[in-house]
Design an enzyme around this catalytic site. Structure first.
Site, PDB file in Angstrom:
ATOM      1  N   ASP A 201      -1.100   6.021   4.165  1.00 19.92           N
ATOM      2  CA  ASP A 201      -0.996   6.364   5.580  1.00 19.92           C
ATOM      3  C   ASP A 201      -1.346   5.155   6.460  1.00 19.92           C
ATOM      4  O   ASP A 201      -2.337   4.461   6.212  1.00 19.92           O
ATOM      5  CB  ASP A 201      -1.977   7.518   5.856  1.00 19.92           C
ATOM      6  CG  ASP A 201      -1.800   8.157   7.217  1.00 19.92           C
ATOM      7  OD1 ASP A 201      -0.719   8.709   7.465  1.00 19.92           O
ATOM      8  OD2 ASP A 201      -2.745   8.104   8.025  1.00 19.92           O
ATOM      9  N   GLU A 255      -4.228  -1.149 -12.549  1.00 21.20           N
ATOM     10  CA  GLU A 255      -5.149  -0.843 -13.658  1.00 21.20           C
ATOM     11  C   GLU A 255      -4.622   0.345 -14.451  1.00 21.20           C
ATOM     12  O   GLU A 255      -4.956   0.514 -15.619  1.00 21.20           O
ATOM     13  CB  GLU A 255      -6.544  -0.430 -13.128  1.00 21.20           C
ATOM     14  CG  GLU A 255      -7.371  -1.533 -12.517  1.00 21.20           C
ATOM     15  CD  GLU A 255      -8.583  -0.974 -11.743  1.00 21.20           C
ATOM     16  OE1 GLU A 255      -9.015   0.176 -11.994  1.00 21.20           O
ATOM     17  OE2 GLU A 255      -9.085  -1.708 -10.864  1.00 21.20           O
TER      18      GLU A 255
HETATM   19  C1  GLC Z   1       0.438   8.910   9.917  1.00 23.58           C
HETATM   20  C2  GLC Z   1       0.860  10.299   9.507  1.00 23.58           C
HETATM   21  C3  GLC Z   1       0.715  11.208  10.683  1.00 23.58           C
HETATM   22  C4  GLC Z   1      -0.728  11.241  11.088  1.00 23.58           C
HETATM   23  C5  GLC Z   1      -1.227   9.833  11.377  1.00 23.58           C
HETATM   24  C6  GLC Z   1      -2.722   9.794  11.466  1.00 23.58           C
HETATM   25  O1  GLC Z   1       1.286   8.363  10.859  1.00 23.58           O
HETATM   26  O2  GLC Z   1       2.152  10.262   8.990  1.00 23.58           O
HETATM   27  O3  GLC Z   1       1.184  12.494  10.411  1.00 23.58           O
HETATM   28  O4  GLC Z   1      -0.903  12.053  12.208  1.00 23.58           O
HETATM   29  O5  GLC Z   1      -0.883   8.935  10.367  1.00 23.58           O
HETATM   30  O6  GLC Z   1      -3.286   9.992  10.193  1.00 23.58           O
END
Ligand code: GLC
Ligand code: MG
Length: 536
Positions: A201, A255
């Site tokens: 993310d 790993e």
């Molecule tokens: C990313 C995710 C989104 C989320 C954001 C904060 O962009 O795809 O859905 O709200 O990160 O974690």
């Protein structure tokens, strides 16, 4: 198949777990529900499943605010359910990719609870705490991506903490070696449980400027745009220090890679092309050391014209570092759905494009049946982004509505009441209905996926962009002596294809139009908005 083959040659399918399949009637999708639908995914023909966050969370941002990285939220099930799902995936040859959210935790995570407890707590520097500006107020001008400042004041300890998203999502301090170790151990926890990789993310957000300098104004900002775009994220994203972090992260997943199967990192990166390429990492011993698949989101933002997409494909192919694996995406849980952006007919062309370009395609659940954005009335809004910035069209609920499986109660998604309303078309537009209809979007997806699997030219062949006039996007995919030509007519009128672009004795292997099959006699004339894949 080499160990790398699954993520280079295969297809990834994204599941938003709240909305895929409910198993216990609470109206929220869950792991047992996903398990029940694995055979559907096998039949569809995808190779890997990426599941958006399933960890314990107060759900301020629907799981992207994590309060325990090494467990499963009771709404989604238990660790046992997870193990069972992982085993069932394995039994079917499906790879399992989890979402890793390293930039921020929930404000209820024990780490943050400790960190905010006092200025001298041992976890204080696990997050980004700063004194107020000299005259009072936030330490600098940084903005939250979800509206308002990126800083929230903590009365008790007299400092501000940084959050790139909601105030319930405090940003971790990735300059802390302890934070890095703790987060790498999270990866190891799930790798030991058998996961095949992670979608990372907002990878480009992890490191912020060490001096906390103000971000510059964005000169091209226009009123009505996402307010966080008022500033250029110069000091908050894509900092040079990121390059070391991706190498470290990659070492952790490596790993667990072996001869039989590689573990993969897929990076969420909304960056200009040349900066995106940097996330493949530096080369050492001839191999790239970074993220194997930095998500290429260009088809999500592209104006839908042949010339525009032609330019995007050419530039992307040209920019790829040596040995880098390309990838393409049409949609995800943060962006309007493809069928709504371009319409159902063009969405068929888009499917053919996604599944014939060189590079790993990622499908967003429901796109294979042409799900559209579902308008959500104000009193049913769930997404915090919409709640913070109402009426600007930024909310993400419309693209997160439940999967439409059948004509049964709640489209077969739940026995209860879905957490978000279904599309108004659910009784007609669902998996069951489309399975029996050869002209359906689902059948087109299945056909294209099967062709991609069977044709080496499509899943691992070379790519050559062709000239076919202003309205036709054309390219060839080749492996050995096999050469396929893909022709996508973006025009709403018939368009003839120049004979020299076609192999002798052209046979149509697939068309977006259900009525076209077999050998082409004489000139090939593309129907309005028709795409074809031809070969000899
Ligand atoms: C990313 C995710 C989104 C989320 C954001 C904060 O962009 O795809 O859905 O709200 O990160 O974690
Ligand atoms: Mg449930």
């Amino acid at each position: 198949m080499s160990a790398d083959a699954w993520w280079k040659n295969g297809i990834v399918y994204q599941i938003y777990p709240r909305s895929f399949q409910d198993s216990d009637g609470d109206g929220i999708g869950d792991l047992q529900g996903i398990q029940r639908r694995l055979d559907y995914l096998v039949e569809l023909g995808v190779d890997a499943v990426w599941i958006s966050p399933i960890y314990p969370s107060p759900m301020a941002d629907f799981g992207y605010d994590i309060s325990d990285y090494c467990n499963v939220d009771p709404r989604f099930g238990t660790l046992e359910d997870f193990d069972s799902l992982a085993a069932e995936c394995k039994a079917r040859g499906l790879k399992l990719v989890l979402d890793f959210v390293p930039n921020h935790t929930s404000d209820r995570h024990p780490w943050f609870v400790q960190s905010r407890a006092s200025r001298n707590n041992t976890k204080r520097d696990w997050y980004l705490w700063q004194d107020p500006a000299p005259g009072g107020g936030p330490p600098n001008n940084w903005l939250s991506n979800f509206g308002g400042p990126a800083w929230t004041f903590d009365e008790a300890s007299g400092q501000y903490y940084c959050h790139s998203f909601l105030k319930e999502q405090p940003d971790l301090n990735w300059r802390s070696p302890e934070v890095r170790k703790a987060m790498y151990d999270v990866l190891r926890f799930w790798l030991r449980r058998g996961v095949d990789g992670f979608r990372v993310d907002v990878l480009y957000h992890l490191i912020k400027d060490v001096e906390f300098r103000d971000n510059p104004q964005n000169p091209s900002f226009q009123a009505g745009q996402d307010p966080s775009h008022q500033l250029l994220p110069l000091y908050t994203t894509d900092r040079p220090e990121m390059q070391d972090i991706i190498v470290e992260m990659r070492r952790v997943v490596d790993e667990f890679s072996d001869e039989a199967s590689a573990r993969v990192l897929i990076g969420e990166l909304y960056l200009p092309l040349e900066r995106l390429m940097a996330y493949y990492g530096r080369t050492s011993d001839g191999l790239l050391q970074g993220v194997q698949l930095p998500f290429n989101f260009q088809l999500i933002t592209a104006p839908w014209h042949a010339a525009e997409i032609d330019r995007i494909v050419r530039n992307y192919e040209a920019a790829l570092p040596h040995g880098a694996a390309p990838n393409w995406v049409l949609g995800n849980h943060d962006k309007p759905r493809i069928a709504s952006r371009v319409g159902q007919e063009r969405a068929r062309l888009a499917a053919m494009l996604l599944l014939t370009l060189r590079g790993t395609p990622t499908l967003y659940y429901g796109d294979e049946i042409g799900l559209t954005d579902v308008p959500i009335p104000p009193d049913e809004v769930q997404d915090p982004f919409e709640k913070n910035e109402p009426g600007k069209g930024l909310g993400r609920d419309p693209q997160r509505t439940p999967m439409q499986w059948s004509g049964a109660h709640a489209a077969g998604f739940t026995d209860g009441t879905p957490w978000l309303r279904l599309g108004g078309d659910w009784s007609m537009r669902n998996v069951e209905a489309q399975q029996g209809d050869p002209a359906s979007m689902l059948q087109l997806y299945k056909k294209l996926i099967a062709l991609r699997r069977n044709e080496h030219a499509l899943h691992e062949g070379s790519h050559e962009q062709l000239e076919a006039g202003a309205d036709v996007l054309a390219y060839a995919r080749s492996a050995g002596t096999r050469r396929l030509v893909v022709l996508l007519n973006f025009a709403t009128s018939e368009t003839p294809v120049a004979a020299e672009l076609l192999p002798a004795d052209t046979v149509v292997l697939a068309s977006t139009h259900a009525d076209r099959t077999g050998a082409v006699k004489g000139e090939l004339v593309l129907q309005p908005l028709e795409g074809v894949i031809v070969a000899q």
